[in-house]
Design an enzyme around this catalytic site. Structure first.
Site, PDB file in Angstrom:
ATOM      1  N   LYS A 277      27.037  33.006  41.198  1.00  0.00           N
ATOM      2  CA  LYS A 277      26.819  34.217  40.396  1.00  0.00           C
ATOM      3  C   LYS A 277      25.647  33.997  39.430  1.00  0.00           C
ATOM      4  O   LYS A 277      25.396  32.860  39.040  1.00  0.00           O
ATOM      5  CB  LYS A 277      28.068  34.524  39.563  1.00  0.00           C
ATOM      6  CG  LYS A 277      29.229  35.097  40.345  1.00  0.00           C
ATOM      7  CD  LYS A 277      30.375  35.426  39.419  1.00  0.00           C
ATOM      8  CE  LYS A 277      31.555  36.000  40.193  1.00  0.00           C
ATOM      9  NZ  LYS A 277      31.291  37.297  40.811  1.00  0.00           N
ATOM     10  N   ASP A 288      39.309  35.767  35.816  1.00  0.00           N
ATOM     11  CA  ASP A 288      39.523  36.122  37.220  1.00  0.00           C
ATOM     12  C   ASP A 288      40.943  35.779  37.700  1.00  0.00           C
ATOM     13  O   ASP A 288      41.240  35.888  38.885  1.00  0.00           O
ATOM     14  CB  ASP A 288      38.453  35.427  38.079  1.00  0.00           C
ATOM     15  CG  ASP A 288      38.072  36.229  39.312  1.00  0.00           C
ATOM     16  OD1 ASP A 288      38.321  37.446  39.327  1.00  0.00           O
ATOM     17  OD2 ASP A 288      37.535  35.629  40.263  1.00  0.00           O
ATOM     18  N   ARG A 351      39.915  37.621  48.042  1.00  0.00           N
ATOM     19  CA  ARG A 351      40.604  38.065  49.260  1.00  0.00           C
ATOM     20  C   ARG A 351      41.025  36.880  50.124  1.00  0.00           C
ATOM     21  O   ARG A 351      42.005  36.947  50.846  1.00  0.00           O
ATOM     22  CB  ARG A 351      39.685  39.026  50.027  1.00  0.00           C
ATOM     23  CG  ARG A 351      38.391  38.417  50.461  1.00  0.00           C
ATOM     24  CD  ARG A 351      37.322  39.441  50.788  1.00  0.00           C
ATOM     25  NE  ARG A 351      36.814  40.115  49.587  1.00  0.00           N
ATOM     26  CZ  ARG A 351      35.909  41.079  49.600  1.00  0.00           C
ATOM     27  NH1 ARG A 351      35.423  41.510  50.747  1.00  0.00           N
ATOM     28  NH2 ARG A 351      35.509  41.632  48.479  1.00  0.00           N
TER      29      ARG A 351
HETATM   30  N1  BES Z   1      35.801  38.087  40.601  1.00  0.00           N
HETATM   31  C1  BES Z   1      34.818  38.850  41.268  1.00  0.00           C
HETATM   32  C2  BES Z   1      34.922  40.342  40.937  1.00  0.00           C
HETATM   33  C3  BES Z   1      34.641  40.714  39.513  1.00  0.00           C
HETATM   34  C4  BES Z   1      33.352  41.015  39.099  1.00  0.00           C
HETATM   35  C5  BES Z   1      35.675  40.790  38.601  1.00  0.00           C
HETATM   36  C6  BES Z   1      33.109  41.351  37.776  1.00  0.00           C
HETATM   37  C7  BES Z   1      35.450  41.141  37.278  1.00  0.00           C
HETATM   38  C8  BES Z   1      34.176  41.422  36.859  1.00  0.00           C
HETATM   39  C9  BES Z   1      34.953  38.699  42.774  1.00  0.00           C
HETATM   40  O1  BES Z   1      35.428  37.474  43.214  1.00  0.00           O
HETATM   41  C10 BES Z   1      33.597  38.877  43.377  1.00  0.00           C
HETATM   42  O2  BES Z   1      32.728  38.121  43.060  1.00  0.00           O
HETATM   43  N2  BES Z   1      33.471  39.881  44.217  1.00  0.00           N
HETATM   44  C11 BES Z   1      32.237  40.171  44.874  1.00  0.00           C
HETATM   45  C12 BES Z   1      32.551  40.634  46.258  1.00  0.00           C
HETATM   46  C13 BES Z   1      31.343  40.858  47.105  1.00  0.00           C
HETATM   47  C14 BES Z   1      30.666  39.536  47.402  1.00  0.00           C
HETATM   48  C15 BES Z   1      31.751  41.554  48.372  1.00  0.00           C
HETATM   49  C16 BES Z   1      31.541  41.281  44.099  1.00  0.00           C
HETATM   50  O3  BES Z   1      32.181  42.219  43.672  1.00  0.00           O
HETATM   51  O4  BES Z   1      30.317  41.170  43.935  1.00  0.00           O
HETATM   52 ZN    ZN Z   2      36.680  36.466  41.860  1.00  0.00          ZN
HETATM   53 ZN    ZN Z   3      33.878  36.024  43.402  1.00  0.00          ZN
END
Ligand code: BES
Ligand code: ZN
Ligand code: ZN
Length: 495
Positions: A277, A288, A351
């Site tokens: 990230k 998370d 997931r």
């Molecule tokens: N934990 C994140 C989602 C998230 C983002 C929660 C911001 C709270 C605040 C999750 O694991 C994630 O990174 N999801 C990705 C999925 C994508 C790669 C399909 C996302 O949302 O970018």
């Molecule tokens: Zn996550």
């Molecule tokens: Zn993630």
């Protein structure tokens, strides 16, 4: 803060601060504010006349009594427009009043039960909402700062005042229920606010074991790798913190085969893994595990509430870290279900851990599944921090969750699970990919991924990415962790 209910007249009640209320647009003091005391009534009338008491929701005005009443100060809190008045308005008003009382350093606070009189709400529900708003509203994470500008001030007691003897029993019940539910939600907030170096998978599992012991729940703790949870292990293997899958079981209806599984995403820190990230808001990713915290908070209440249902909580716990041992984009892993997964993006890790947790829940006999997860940034894009996203394969169950959310003031909004999203997860080399096309309906493709592991079991997924955490406080929700959706889950399980 101790809570008690008293049958007394407002003018005779000895306390540091008394809370009364007012609807927006009302020109004369009515209800409790009107009957409290003649002199006070005059003062309130004057303030209303001068436009100083708007009655807007959550607006507070302090009046010093100077011996005219037994209370030292009176706070008039706005309930908003009468047409829009509901339990959520009660929570918001109660939170505003209690925060004002804390500012005024009142040790003993008394409050009328907003809505139980002229507001027309059920007295038990109203008392529950007053206590929820108050206990949730005074929440502060204690944190680790040694130097504080001001020492924390704690209100010692909150007295709910009602002069109608016939309503006392239901008010007592509502107040008691509100207190244990709000405390559980505050507990979930504490877990989420903890930094990830304190709230590791091991620390979370230990705490869960303690909660299980206190509440006499069956507790199981597994090493995911040894248990064949290849999808969970694929996320965990990049980290030096050992992962865990834990389960807590409550049996409220031993004669029945029905079993509700609550599955909570427990990523104690999500760096994104090799699909790292950006650093800007990465610190937020200590939250998370908010799904896991909400599930544990809910389980901690069941032996008190005693719903006649069987409930199993399944919580997969791990960090998502990059390292020489980490899963790489393009890797293929085998899940507990036997399905193989192509890991296109290591940041879509929620997931992956939920997939194995869901399979485990089904193996343990789950007949309905609710999973709670901070799953996608796309859910924040769609709904902001106003509502959680809801996706599922069973409209009746979805409707129950939406209704429970509505009743508890935790907004839920249904998002679709079209076949197109399932199509987008087709892999050339495995049974399924962990992401669809970048930037396209990620909450729904996330849901479609989970749906594959759920199979035919009635299931609802709640995406709390936007609602688990607030950038700034709002009403009875603090800045930081909100504890969402503990109250919704309790509402769902208790009725
Ligand atoms: N934990 C994140 C989602 C998230 C983002 C929660 C911001 C709270 C605040 C999750 O694991 C994630 O990174 N999801 C990705 C999925 C994508 C790669 C399909 C996302 O949302 O970018
Ligand atoms: Zn996550
Ligand atoms: Zn993630």
């Amino acid at each position: 803060m101790k809570i008690r209910v008293e049958c007394a007249s407002l003018a005779d009640l000895k306390c540091d601060l008394l809370v009364v209320d007012q609807f927006e647009g009302v020109k004369k003091p009515g209800g409790a504010a009107g009957v409290a005391d003649k002199a006070l009534k005059g003062l309130i009338s004057k303030l209303m006349h001068d436009g100083e008491l708007s009655g807007k929701i959550g607006k507070t005005t302090v009046i010093h009594c100077h011996g005219r009443m037994k209370a030292d100060k009176v706070v008039v809190v706005g309930l908003g427009k009468r047409e829009k008045f509901d339990l959520e308005a009660v929570r918001t008003a109660a939170a505003a009043a209690i925060k004002m009382a804390r500012e005024a350093k009142a040790k003993t606070v008394a409050t009328i039960i907003h809505g139980a009189g002229i507001g027309g709400l059920d007295p038990e529900e109203a008392a529950k909402a007053v206590v929820e708003g108050s206990v949730l509203g005074v929440y502060q994470f204690s944190g680790y700062a040694k130097e504080k500008e001001e020492p924390d001030f704690k209100i010692e007691s909150l007295i709910l005042v009602e002069c109608d003897k016939e309503k006392m029993r239901s008010i007592q019940q509502g107040a008691q229920l509100g207190l244990i539910i709000a405390e559980a939600e505050n507990h979930a907030r504490d877990l989420v606010n903890e930094p990830s170096n304190k709230m590791t998978p091991t620390a979370f599992a230990k705490l869960a074991e303690k909660i299980a012991r206190i509440n006499k729940l069956k507790f199981t703790s597994l090493d995911p790798k040894a248990a064949g949870m290849g999808s969970l292990w694929a996320v965990a293997k990049g980290s030096d913190e050992p992962p865990r899958l834990i389960a807590l079981e409550y049996k409220g209806n031993p004669g029945s085969k029905e079993k509700i599984a609550l599955v909570g995403k427990g990523i104690t820190f999500d760096s994104g893994g090799i699909s790292l990230k950006p650093s800007a808001k990465m610190a937020e990713m200590k939250t998370d595990m908010a799904g896991a915290a909400a599930v544990l908070g809910t389980m901690s209440l069941l032996s008190d509430l005693k719903p006649k249902k069987n409930v199993i909580a399944v919580i997969p716990l791990t960090e998502n870290m990059p390292s020489g041992h980490a899963t790489k984009p393009g890797d293929v892993v085998s899940s507990l279900s036997g399905l193989t997964i192509e890991v296109v993006n290591t940041d879509a890790e929620g997931r992956m851990i939920l997939a194995d947790a869901i399979t485990y829940a089904i193996e343990k006999g789950a007949t309905r599944i609710i999973d709670i997860a901070t799953l996608t940034g796309g859910c924040i894009t769609a709904l902001g921090d106003a509502a959680s996203g809801v996706i599922g394969n069973d409209q009746a169950l979805i409707d129950q969750i939406l209704a429970a959310g509505n009743q508890s003031g935790q907004k839920m909004w249904q998002l679709p699970l079209y076949d197109e999203y399932k199509e987008s997860l087709k892999s050339e080399i495995a049974d399924i990919k962990n992401t669809g096309e970048t930037g396209k309906a990620s909450p729904s493709t996330g849901g479609a991924f989970l749906a594959k592991f759920v199979g035919d079991v009635p299931w609802v997924h709640i995406d709390i990415a936007g609602t688990a955490h607030l950038d700034k406080e709002r009403g009875y929700l603090p800045q930081g962790a909100t504890g969402v959706p503990v109250r919704t889950l309790i509402e769902f399980l208790n009725y």
